[in-house]
Design a protein around this motif. Structure first.
Motif: not given
Length: 424
Positions: A272-287
């Motif tokens: 969850l925390v990792k997913m949240s960070k990818t979203w906040v950083n706008r890493d759409f591919i990682g998300f």
């Protein structure tokens, strides 16, 4: 020495976090099955029916106490709200939960023992709600292992207390009271041990901040309540049209439906925390990659559980509870498929929460809530337990489909918005 078990940071933190979180979720999912088993063996199916409707109602009230806030809190990586805000809000929501429980008992007109069992089980859920808010605090600070340990030990000890009491006294009401007392004492003790590492701040009732927090999480609270209501609506229809024995049988069949959702919780919480960070950083591919992995794994597990459950579920459950469930193989399989739909809905709800599009969640839950409210009494009165299974699978699959459409729409909208901002 005991406090070191909670505080000491393990070398393989991620692995231990996953292990303790899995164990805690396994136990939490098995609680209702485990306790109902001993109530059935010690006090009979009628008492089991009363306990099961009380436990189901308490479980349905829990989202009011938790307010659907755990995923929001654990994904609050920018620190929009502070710990004292979350704790203060939890006090308010649990007061509302208990008021709702008492109001429910009065409206239903339950006799004294049935009413008190329900109220005590709701008080037990109050300890779950406070465990949840402290667990979210530890998870946000990358110590999900502490959250898992606390939940595992607390639930384990109150289960032991309940089983010993109901076995020795044959009194379900007393067993519920003992379980609540043990759970509350253990929770306070563990939080006190951990406060050396994570200080417990006093709740601050800053009403402007609390109002914003409660408004932000209101869709999550309503949706969490409705997703459990979807599971309980057929039970209330059975409560109205059938016997307590039928209620117990339906609960025996229904409880394994949470196996898939248990897996979802096990996978989602560490990510969850990792997913949240990818979203906040706008890493759409990682998300997108994390989302696809979770959904694919859930689909494969769903297929496996449904196939195995179809052939082995009723014989195993019948042996476990000492009841012949051979005639219920078809409705049991229908319920398992509904459980898969429910699991996917939970995944999509969490993803939308991380994306901070929690308000669109209400579309799916409003449609599904109305649907199962209409279908349950009609189908149960006409078809009994099979009708209850039909109402559940219909609402679950409709919910999952609507949530999928909402998630895809919101994701594409955010991608377009990000491209426009990048080109400016």
């Amino acid at each position: 020495m005991i406090s070191e078990f909670f505080i000491k940071k393990p070398n393989d933190l991620m692995k231990k976090s996953v292990v303790y979180n899995l164990a805690a979720n396994l136990l939490n999912a098995a609680v209702s099955v485990f306790l109902l088993l001993f109530v059935t063996r010690s006090c009979g199916t009628t008492a089991a029916g009363i306990f099961s409707i009380g436990f189901s109602t308490a479980q349905m009230m829990l989202p009011i106490g938790q307010y659907g806030m755990r995923n929001y809190q654990a994904s609050d990586v920018i620190g929009k709200y502070e710990q004292e805000d979350y704790i203060a809000s939890r006090i308010i929501t649990n007061i509302i939960m208990m008021a709702g429980a008492i109001g429910f008992v009065l409206v239903k007109g339950y006799f004294f023992e049935k009413a008190m069992i329900l109220v005590l089980l709701c008080l037990l859920k109050v300890t779950d709600a406070f465990d949840d808010v402290f667990g979210g605090y530890y998870q946000l600070n990358n110590r999900l292992d502490i959250s898992g340990k606390m939940q595992l030990i607390r639930i384990g000890l109150y289960c032991i207390a309940f089983v010993l009491t109901v076995t020795l006294t044959k009194n379900v009401l007393l067993a519920c009271a003992v379980a609540f007392a043990v759970s509350a004492v253990v929770l306070i003790a563990i939080v006190s041990m951990v406060k050396r590492l994570f200080p417990v701040t006093k709740p601050k009732f800053r009403w402007d901040r609390l109002k914003k927090l409660l408004i932000d999480c209101l869709p999550l609270c309503i949706s969490a309540f409705l997703v459990l209501y979807m599971g309980n609506a057929p039970k209330y229809a059975i409560d109205s049209y059938m016997s307590s024995d039928a209620q117990a049988i339906y609960n025996y069949l229904f409880m394994p439906c949470y196996v898939i959702c248990l897996f979802v919780s096990f996978v989602l919480q560490p990510l969850l925390v990792k997913m949240s960070k990818t979203w906040v950083n706008r890493d759409f591919i990682g998300f997108k990659k994390i989302t696809v992995i979770i959904c694919a794994a859930t689909l494969l597990l769903s297929i496996f559980v449904i196939i195995v459950g179809h052939f082995l579920g009723c014989p195993v459950l019948g042996w476990l509870y000492g009841v012949d469930l051979g005639e219920y193989q078809y409705p049991f399989t229908v319920l398992l498929v509904g459980g898969a739909g429910y699991a996917f809905a939970v995944i999509l709800q969490t993803i939308l929460t991380v994306m901070r599009h929690q308000y669109v969640i209400m579309i799916g839950f409003a449609v599904s809530g109305i649907l199962i409210t209409v279908l349950s009494p009609m189908l149960v009165s006409a078809m009994g337990i099979t009708g209850a299974a039909y109402s559940y699978i219909t609402a679950s699959l409709v919910l999952a489909f609507i949530m999928l459409i909402c998630m895809i729409g919101c994701f594409k909208r955010e991608e377009r918005k990000n491209k426009i901002n990048s080109n400016e």
